[in-house]
Each structure stands twice: as C-alpha cells, then as structure tokens.
Scaffold this motif. Structure first.
Motif, mmCIF file in Angstrom:
data_model
loop_
_atom_site.group_PDB
_atom_site.id
_atom_site.type_symbol
_atom_site.label_atom_id
_atom_site.label_comp_id
_atom_site.label_asym_id
_atom_site.label_seq_id
_atom_site.Cartn_x
_atom_site.Cartn_y
_atom_site.Cartn_z
ATOM 1 N N SER A 109 -76.425 83.012 34.045
ATOM 2 C CA SER A 109 -75.753 82.461 35.232
ATOM 3 C C SER A 109 -75.976 80.968 35.425
ATOM 4 C CB SER A 109 -76.211 83.212 36.484
ATOM 5 O OG SER A 109 -77.623 83.162 36.623
ATOM 6 N N GLY A 110 -77.111 80.446 34.911
ATOM 7 C CA GLY A 110 -77.340 79.009 35.026
ATOM 8 C C GLY A 110 -76.280 78.214 34.284
ATOM 9 N N SER A 111 -76.026 78.614 33.048
ATOM 10 C CA SER A 111 -74.983 77.977 32.231
ATOM 11 C C SER A 111 -73.635 78.668 32.369
ATOM 12 C CB SER A 111 -75.403 77.996 30.750
ATOM 13 O OG SER A 111 -76.615 77.309 30.553
ATOM 14 N N GLY A 112 -73.631 79.807 33.050
ATOM 15 C CA GLY A 112 -72.445 80.656 33.127
ATOM 16 C C GLY A 112 -71.151 79.992 33.552
ATOM 17 N N PRO A 113 -71.168 79.123 34.591
ATOM 18 C CA PRO A 113 -69.898 78.500 34.982
ATOM 19 C C PRO A 113 -69.174 77.814 33.835
ATOM 20 C CG PRO A 113 -71.530 78.130 36.683
ATOM 21 C CD PRO A 113 -72.261 78.777 35.529
ATOM 22 N N ALA A 114 -69.928 77.174 32.936
ATOM 23 C CA ALA A 114 -69.296 76.463 31.819
ATOM 24 C C ALA A 114 -68.547 77.416 30.896
ATOM 25 C CB ALA A 114 -70.341 75.684 31.030
ATOM 26 N N TYR A 115 -69.043 78.641 30.728
ATOM 27 C CA TYR A 115 -68.361 79.605 29.870
ATOM 28 C C TYR A 115 -66.981 79.943 30.444
ATOM 29 C CZ TYR A 115 -73.333 80.444 28.738
ATOM 30 O OH TYR A 115 -74.659 80.320 28.437
ATOM 31 N N PHE A 116 -66.939 80.115 31.764
ATOM 32 C CA PHE A 116 -65.655 80.423 32.397
ATOM 33 C C PHE A 116 -64.713 79.222 32.363
ATOM 34 C CE2 PHE A 116 -68.333 83.800 34.106
ATOM 35 C CZ PHE A 116 -67.494 84.894 33.965
ATOM 36 N N TYR A 117 -65.265 78.013 32.526
ATOM 37 C CA TYR A 117 -64.412 76.820 32.439
ATOM 38 C C TYR A 117 -63.805 76.718 31.039
ATOM 39 C CZ TYR A 117 -67.012 75.468 36.657
ATOM 40 O OH TYR A 117 -67.594 75.438 37.894
ATOM 41 N N TYR A 118 -64.606 77.032 30.027
ATOM 42 C CA TYR A 118 -64.106 76.981 28.653
ATOM 43 C C TYR A 118 -63.019 78.029 28.446
ATOM 44 C CZ TYR A 118 -64.336 76.695 23.514
ATOM 45 O OH TYR A 118 -64.049 76.535 22.183
ATOM 46 N N MET A 119 -63.210 79.220 29.001
ATOM 47 C CA MET A 119 -62.197 80.265 28.901
ATOM 48 C C MET A 119 -60.892 79.812 29.555
ATOM 49 S SD MET A 119 -62.322 84.248 30.151
ATOM 50 C CE MET A 119 -62.287 83.843 31.895
ATOM 51 N N VAL A 120 -60.998 79.167 30.723
ATOM 52 C CA VAL A 120 -59.799 78.665 31.407
ATOM 53 C C VAL A 120 -59.105 77.610 30.552
ATOM 54 C CG1 VAL A 120 -58.983 77.365 33.410
ATOM 55 C CG2 VAL A 120 -60.600 79.242 33.719
ATOM 56 N N ILE A 137 -69.899 86.391 22.887
ATOM 57 C CA ILE A 137 -70.472 86.268 24.230
ATOM 58 C C ILE A 137 -71.969 86.558 24.202
ATOM 59 C CG2 ILE A 137 -70.483 87.247 26.555
ATOM 60 C CD1 ILE A 137 -68.104 85.422 26.021
ATOM 61 N N THR A 138 -72.367 87.607 23.488
ATOM 62 C CA THR A 138 -73.784 87.959 23.390
ATOM 63 C C THR A 138 -74.582 86.835 22.756
ATOM 64 O OG1 THR A 138 -73.248 90.306 23.208
ATOM 65 C CG2 THR A 138 -75.435 89.631 22.455
ATOM 66 N N ALA A 139 -74.065 86.289 21.650
ATOM 67 C CA ALA A 139 -74.759 85.192 20.967
ATOM 68 C C ALA A 139 -74.834 83.948 21.845
ATOM 69 C CB ALA A 139 -74.057 84.876 19.645
ATOM 70 N N CYS A 140 -73.768 83.676 22.575
ATOM 71 C CA CYS A 140 -73.701 82.523 23.472
ATOM 72 C C CYS A 140 -74.810 82.582 24.514
ATOM 73 C CB CYS A 140 -72.329 82.490 24.132
ATOM 74 S SG CYS A 140 -72.182 81.408 25.567
ATOM 75 N N ILE A 141 -74.909 83.692 25.226
ATOM 76 C CA ILE A 141 -75.897 83.836 26.301
ATOM 77 C C ILE A 141 -77.314 83.853 25.741
ATOM 78 C CG2 ILE A 141 -76.744 85.449 28.070
ATOM 79 C CD1 ILE A 141 -73.751 86.178 28.544
ATOM 80 N N THR A 142 -77.506 84.544 24.620
ATOM 81 C CA THR A 142 -78.823 84.620 24.000
ATOM 82 C C THR A 142 -79.299 83.249 23.542
ATOM 83 O OG1 THR A 142 -78.382 86.877 23.260
ATOM 84 C CG2 THR A 142 -80.177 85.695 22.165
ATOM 85 N N GLU A 143 -78.417 82.494 22.904
ATOM 86 C CA GLU A 143 -78.792 81.183 22.381
ATOM 87 C C GLU A 143 -79.078 80.203 23.511
ATOM 88 O OE1 GLU A 143 -79.971 78.680 19.437
ATOM 89 O OE2 GLU A 143 -79.393 80.790 19.245
ATOM 90 N N ALA A 144 -78.302 80.267 24.583
ATOM 91 C CA ALA A 144 -78.547 79.393 25.734
ATOM 92 C C ALA A 144 -79.907 79.698 26.359
ATOM 93 C CB ALA A 144 -77.441 79.559 26.766
ATOM 94 N N GLY A 145 -80.257 80.971 26.443
ATOM 95 C CA GLY A 145 -81.564 81.355 26.973
ATOM 96 C C GLY A 145 -82.702 80.856 26.101
ATOM 97 N N LYS A 146 -82.539 80.988 24.778
ATOM 98 C CA LYS A 146 -83.554 80.487 23.848
ATOM 99 C C LYS A 146 -83.718 78.977 23.978
ATOM 100 C CE LYS A 146 -83.056 83.990 20.203
ATOM 101 N NZ LYS A 146 -82.582 84.220 18.800
#
Length: 281
Positions: A177-188, A257-266
């Motif tokens: 959720s910290g980086s989450g908004p950017a994922y949705f902006y990219y989808m848009v 999506i799984t790799a995206c969230i996992t890598e951002a957390g790492k």
C-alpha cells in the motif's frame, strides 16, 4: 493504563506528509491549529507558508519544540534521521510520544539513538494522504502501549484508514500500500494508451477509467465480496471480459503483480538497513 494526554503535537519536518496530516487533523477537528507546532531545520519560507495557511505555530529550535509538544511526529527525510535525533535527544523524556513516518527506519534504531524509554509508534502512510485517503499501517515500538497505538490510529484516521500490524510486516506493507498508488497510476497510463489505440480520445478514456476504478473499489468495500467472486460475476464464458482476462493470464499478470509487490517490499528493507548504517552514530 494511562490515557495519552495530548497537549500539543510537534512536527519535525515540514514536507507534504506533514501538511497532509495538519490539514486532516484541523478539518476533522482532531486538534486546533494553535496546538500544532512545526520545526524545519533549514526552510524558513516553508514554515512561514504553513503558518499563514493553517494558523499553526512554527519554531526553529529543538528544545522549544519538545518543551511545547508532548507528541512529536518525525517527518523529516529519512537520510536526515541521525542529525534530527541527535538534536532532540537531550530534551526527550518518557512522557513524550514519538510518531515516526520515516520510511525504513525501525523503532529499535530510534530507541537506540535517543537512549530513553520514550514510546514510539512507527507509521507507513501513502501519498493519498494528501486528499484524505491514505491507507496507513501502524506498529508499536518496545515502550508503546495500546493507548499510544489507539491515539496514533485516531490521528491517522483523519487522513484515511488505519490498520495495526507488527513492525516486521511494515516493509511488505510498504510494497503493498505504501507504493500501491503508483501501480494503479501505471495501470491507468496503460489503459489510456490502449483506449487511444482503439480510437477513444484521452479525455473520454480518462473519465471512464477513473469511474471504473472508483466503482470497482466501492464494490469491494461495500459488498464485502471477495475480489475473485466479483470478477467471476462479470465474466461470462466466451464473453468480452473473459477474452481480456485470457490475455492478462497469457502475459502472466498475477506473477507480475506478485513480483512487483514482493520486490518493492524487499527494497524497502534494503533501503532501511542502508539508511540505518549511514545514520549510525
């Protein structure tokens, strides 16, 4: 258990998160402007701007900030943490409460730096705090109580929703959720480009996409159905939605999506450790 008695809330740092919190607290009547005190190390112009806009008080002296505040929000840049903690350490007591929004900086690092039993609550909001829609996670440090958590939750509910978690989950939550908004902006962005390629003008596409996202979010929130159930309800075998979803599956959408969230957390964990090494006294 003692209730957190809020006298004044002090902010160390005057960036966008500080402003979002101030605006939320004042508009939701959590606190009056005269009980907010802000200190910024270098930018006097920014302090004057916030003072004029919100009617808050401003200072450029750490001792005075701690003398006039019993709740202190650490909102400076994480790279400045060591210097900031060093400046406030002589004036901290266990009667203060520290709320840290410093990305990647652990409560144990702060506790080790200040060498007091001051309660600390670590917070991970996101940029939607600017409009009162942050998804925020909070976690307690060693000396924080349920009352400190409750107080912090109420504070951050003025700028969105709040969940309580164990601190070791915050790096993963940063990726979610910290980086989450950017994922949705990219989808848009991608959906807008696809719409244009299919003959829809950008203005129309943007309006439709935003309403689609808003509607989907409300469906998830208000129906309490699982996302998979809602997806299945609108997916007819051999229909248009199924055709689109098949392409997403072909290009491994779930894995991405799984790799995206996992890598951002790492990366959050790596940056936190790097900052703590850099900021080591």
């Amino acid at each position: 258990m003692e209730k957190v008695e809020m006298k004044n809330i002090g902010f160390l740092g005057a960036g966008s998160m500080t402003e979002a919190m101030i605006e939320g607290m004042i508009s939701r009547q959590f606190v009056t402007p005269d009980r907010i005190v802000i200190m910024n190390r270098t930018n006097a112009h920014r302090l004057a701007e916030l003072e004029e806009k919100y009617g808050v008080r401003t200072l450029q002296n750490a001792e005075m900030l701690l003398r006039h505040s019993n709740v202190l929000v650490l909102a400076m840049k994480p790279i400045d943490a060591a210097q900031a903690l060093e400046s406030i350490q002589p004036f901290l007591t266990d009667q203060h409460v520290i709320i840290s929004v410093l990305a990647g900086i652990t409560t144990s690092y702060i506790e080790g730096s200040i060498q007091t039993k001051t309660p600390i609550v670590r917070v991970m909001p996101n940029t939607s705090a600017a409009i009162g829609y942050s998804a925020t996670a909070i976690a307690r440090g060693e000396y924080a109580t349920d009352e400190h958590l409750s107080f912090t939750q109420k504070l951050f509910e003025t700028i969105g929703t709040v969940v309580q978690v164990r601190e070791e989950k915050l790096n993963a939550i940063t990726g979610l959720s910290g980086s989450g908004p950017a994922y949705f902006y990219y989808m848009v962005e991608c959906m807008e480009k696809a719409a244009i390629l299919n003959g829809i003008d950008q203005k129309t596409a943007r309006q439709l996409i935003i309403q689609t996202i808003t509607g989907a979010a409300k469906m998830l929130n208000e129906t309490n159905f699982e996302a998979s159930h809602l997806r299945e309800r609108v997916t007819s075998p051999g229909g248009t939605t199924q055709a689109g979803l098949t392409i997403l599956e072909k290009y491994k959408y779930e894995e991405a999506i799984t790799a995206c969230i996992t890598e951002a957390g790492k990366r959050s964990e790596e940056l936190g450790k790097h900052l703590e090494r850099q900021n080591h006294f």
